[in-house]
Design a protein around this motif. Structure first.
Motif, PDB file in Angstrom:
ATOM      1  N   ILE A  88      -6.831   5.413   0.054  1.00 53.15           N
ATOM      2  CA  ILE A  88      -7.048   6.802   0.466  1.00 53.15           C
ATOM      3  C   ILE A  88      -8.016   6.908   1.645  1.00 53.15           C
ATOM      4  O   ILE A  88      -7.948   7.854   2.440  1.00 53.15           O
ATOM      5  N   THR A  89      -8.900   5.922   1.793  1.00 53.37           N
ATOM      6  CA  THR A  89      -9.872   5.944   2.889  1.00 53.37           C
ATOM      7  C   THR A  89      -9.426   5.128   4.096  1.00 53.37           C
ATOM      8  O   THR A  89      -9.957   5.321   5.194  1.00 53.37           O
ATOM      9  N   GLY A  90      -8.503   4.185   3.888  1.00 48.01           N
ATOM     10  CA  GLY A  90      -8.160   3.257   4.956  1.00 48.01           C
ATOM     11  C   GLY A  90      -9.278   2.283   5.245  1.00 48.01           C
ATOM     12  O   GLY A  90      -9.438   1.787   6.357  1.00 48.01           O
ATOM     13  N   ARG A  91     -10.077   1.949   4.193  1.00 46.58           N
ATOM     14  CA  ARG A  91     -11.255   1.103   4.334  1.00 46.58           C
ATOM     15  C   ARG A  91     -11.243   0.010   3.273  1.00 46.58           C
ATOM     16  O   ARG A  91     -10.646   0.177   2.208  1.00 46.58           O
ATOM     17  N   TYR A  92     -11.905  -1.107   3.585  1.00 48.84           N
ATOM     18  CA  TYR A  92     -11.977  -2.195   2.610  1.00 48.84           C
ATOM     19  C   TYR A  92     -12.801  -1.766   1.401  1.00 48.84           C
ATOM     20  O   TYR A  92     -13.713  -0.932   1.528  1.00 48.84           O
ATOM     21  N   VAL A 110     -14.287   9.131   4.284  1.00 53.01           N
ATOM     22  CA  VAL A 110     -13.106   9.739   4.877  1.00 53.01           C
ATOM     23  C   VAL A 110     -11.918   9.576   3.923  1.00 53.01           C
ATOM     24  O   VAL A 110     -11.810   8.570   3.226  1.00 53.01           O
ATOM     25  N   MET A 111     -11.051  10.591   3.860  1.00 51.50           N
ATOM     26  CA  MET A 111      -9.826  10.525   3.057  1.00 51.50           C
ATOM     27  C   MET A 111      -8.686  11.090   3.888  1.00 51.50           C
ATOM     28  O   MET A 111      -8.733  12.259   4.294  1.00 51.50           O
ATOM     29  N   PHE A 112      -7.686  10.284   4.155  1.00 53.37           N
ATOM     30  CA  PHE A 112      -6.647  10.763   5.059  1.00 53.37           C
ATOM     31  C   PHE A 112      -5.872  11.965   4.513  1.00 53.37           C
ATOM     32  O   PHE A 112      -5.438  12.821   5.313  1.00 53.37           O
ATOM     33  N   LYS A 117      -4.664  17.782   5.154  1.00 55.89           N
ATOM     34  CA  LYS A 117      -4.844  19.131   4.595  1.00 55.89           C
ATOM     35  C   LYS A 117      -5.537  20.045   5.596  1.00 55.89           C
ATOM     36  O   LYS A 117      -5.136  21.203   5.798  1.00 55.89           O
ATOM     37  N   GLU A 118      -6.585  19.545   6.237  1.00 59.60           N
ATOM     38  CA  GLU A 118      -7.321  20.343   7.216  1.00 59.60           C
ATOM     39  C   GLU A 118      -6.467  20.658   8.445  1.00 59.60           C
ATOM     40  O   GLU A 118      -6.737  21.627   9.159  1.00 59.60           O
ATOM     41  N   VAL A 289      -1.990   2.158   5.892  1.00 56.23           N
ATOM     42  CA  VAL A 289      -1.199   3.350   5.574  1.00 56.23           C
ATOM     43  C   VAL A 289      -1.851   4.597   6.172  1.00 56.23           C
ATOM     44  O   VAL A 289      -1.186   5.449   6.769  1.00 56.23           O
ATOM     45  N   ALA A 290      -3.159   4.728   6.017  1.00 58.18           N
ATOM     46  CA  ALA A 290      -3.868   5.931   6.488  1.00 58.18           C
ATOM     47  C   ALA A 290      -3.664   6.178   7.981  1.00 58.18           C
ATOM     48  O   ALA A 290      -3.236   7.263   8.384  1.00 58.18           O
TER      49      ALA A 290
END
Length: 492
Positions: A88-92, A110-112, A117-118, A289-290
């Motif tokens: 969900i964050t695109g982070r390790y 951060v959450m993609f 949504k924004e 993915v993000a």
């Protein structure tokens, strides 16, 4: 100050792009929809189109035939909540602040889905969450899901969504997580006929256990088929991307939590407008993915995301992908662990900070049927070498495998003289990734919580220091090396 400027530039670009997107051929188009179909505990090799000779998955196979099937897609952790927090964050995992099982995602990450949504997307999560309360702000609707696998409300969600917005549906099944639940939506398998992976003991208890597991895999397939039928009925297939994947390996010994392909690889199929059809051996990480979905939505990629978009690669999936390396980690998951993995071409290198510890997961103990039968077989001298990995103590501090010659990673060649050059190079790659992303080995790591019977150990158990905490890795945005050319002073 520089960070503020970057943020406002990103915000302005996002607002400008909010009403328009581009397809894979660069043409202006209506903003696409996204369905992220995430299964629970389904190993990459446990689907028919990935080579399993037992399980029946006609709808997943159909999606693969119409889209792009990735043969080398890797998770960042083969563990439920760290894997999802990373996705969900695109982070390790060690950069999310939630690298261990049951860690909630902390504020500020951060959450993609929140970025979508924004930007005007309707975002919904239905089924398994396991990321904590912070994710509520990322979704317009959160549903616990319905039915034994959590999938029964997915078609109705697509039917009742707002029609004036593009959507992201994060559909996360509970299938195929223990304990098995049976209904008429999954195929009934005879234990005598199931395929038994070579790391498992081939006995009647294990076969029965696998029959229940394969039943839940088939139930996932049923609901994917129902979802695709609804998308077709609403004429959404021409502007909807569907990604099918899992969160970690199968819940059996030497699979779930582990950094071998049986644990860390994920089934990964992408279907959508302009996406190539076929199969690809290109490397991809689930942190990719993000940025990919954000780019497909016509949005700028937030600078905190460490993943690398594979959007340019989707329209010609036979070419080389967006990265030369993928990295993964194994942190505490009921049992203490700190292992790191890098895949490069045909090679897998694993580093173990706690070689004195057995590599257990709950599924490899006596708590579950297949694990218990494996322990009995081992105690009675009935197991083969490839079935004895979980009993090995101490473990090697380093492991090296040539995947094409050893697809299950049974034969560690770390001490083979002719591979020393490759070993030195991969050590260098691993060192650089650890340094740039702020990974650390905790001095006071989370200890084992359970014994080999699944019982809580005596005493006041509590979590310890998290990997990366000593370097504040949750604030680091460096990606680590993506390409061979990124390696500093390559050790050749």
């Amino acid at each position: 100050m520089a960070d503020q400027v970057k943020y406002w530039l990103w915000w302005i670009l996002t607002v400008l792009a909010a009403g328009i997107s581009t397809n894979l051929h660069g043409q202006a188009t209506k903003r696409p929809n996204f369905i992220l179909f995430i299964t629970d505990d389904i190993g990459w090799g446990d689907i028919a189109c990935y080579g399993n000779p037992t399980v029946k998955t006609p709808n997943i196979d159909s999606l693969a035939n119409k889209g792009l099937l990735f043969e080398n897609a890797y998770l960042t952790a083969s563990s439920c909540s760290p894997s999802r927090a990373s996705l969900i964050t695109g982070r390790y995992p060690h950069n999310t602040g939630a690298p261990e099982l049951h860690d909630p995602l902390p504020p500020g990450q951060v959450m993609f889905p929140q970025l979508l949504k924004e930007a005007g997307y309707y975002t919904v999560l239905s089924g398994k969450n396991h990321m904590g309360p912070q994710v509520k702000q990322a979704f317009s609707l959160i549903s616990p899901g319905k039915g034994p696998g959590g999938e029964e409300d997915w078609v109705s969600i697509i039917k009742t969504r707002p029609r004036d917005k593009p959507f992201l549906a994060w559909f996360a099944s509970y299938d195929a997580h223990r304990d098995w639940q049976f209904d008429d939506k999954g195929t009934a398998y005879s234990p005598d006929a199931v395929f038994v992976p070579p790391m498992l003991y081939d006995g009647p208890v294990t076969r029965s256990d696998l029959a229940g597991y394969y039943h839940e895999v088939s139930r996932v397939d049923y609901y994917l088929g129902a979802l695709m039928e609804e998308l077709e009925r609403q004429q959404l297939l021409d502007h909807t991307y569907v990604i099918f994947m899992s969160d970690n390996g199968s819940p059996f010994p030497r699979n779930k939590t582990r950094l071998y392909d049986s644990g860390i690889k994920t089934p990964f199929i992408v279907y959508g407008p302009g996406v190539a059809t076929g199969r690809t051996k290109a490397l991809v990480s689930t942190i990719d993915v993000a940025p990919t979905l954000l780019e497909l939505a016509g949005m700028a990629v937030d600078g905190r995301i460490q993943g690398q978009s594979f959007r340019p690669f989707l329209k010609n999936g036979t070419k080389k992908g967006s990265r030369d390396f993928v990295f993964a980690e194994h942190n505490w998951h009921v049992f203490q662990a700190h292992q790191r993995m890098v895949r490069y071409k045909d090679w897998v290198y694993i580093r173990n900070a706690f070689p004195e510890k057995a590599a257990y997961a709950a599924e490899s103990t006596r708590h579950y049927p297949a694990g218990n039968e494996l322990w009995d077989a081992y105690d009675n001298g009935l197991t083969r070498k490839e079935q004895e990995d979980i009993f090995r103590v101490p473990r090697p501090p380093e492991e090296l495998y040539r995947v094409t010659a050893d697809p299950h990673q049974f034969h560690n060649v770390v001490n083979t003289k002719r591979y020393r050059k490759k070993l030195r190079f991969l050590r260098k790659v691993m060192d650089q990734w650890i340094d740039e992303t702020g990974d650390t080995v905790p001095e006071n790591p989370t200890p084992d919580r359970d014994d080999i019977y699944g019982n809580r150990l005596p005493g006041d158990w509590q979590k310890g220091e998290k990997p990366g905490a000593a370097k504040h890795a949750e604030k680091i945005t460096k990606k680590g090396p993506l390409r061979k050319r990124d390696i500093r002073a390559a050790a050749y």
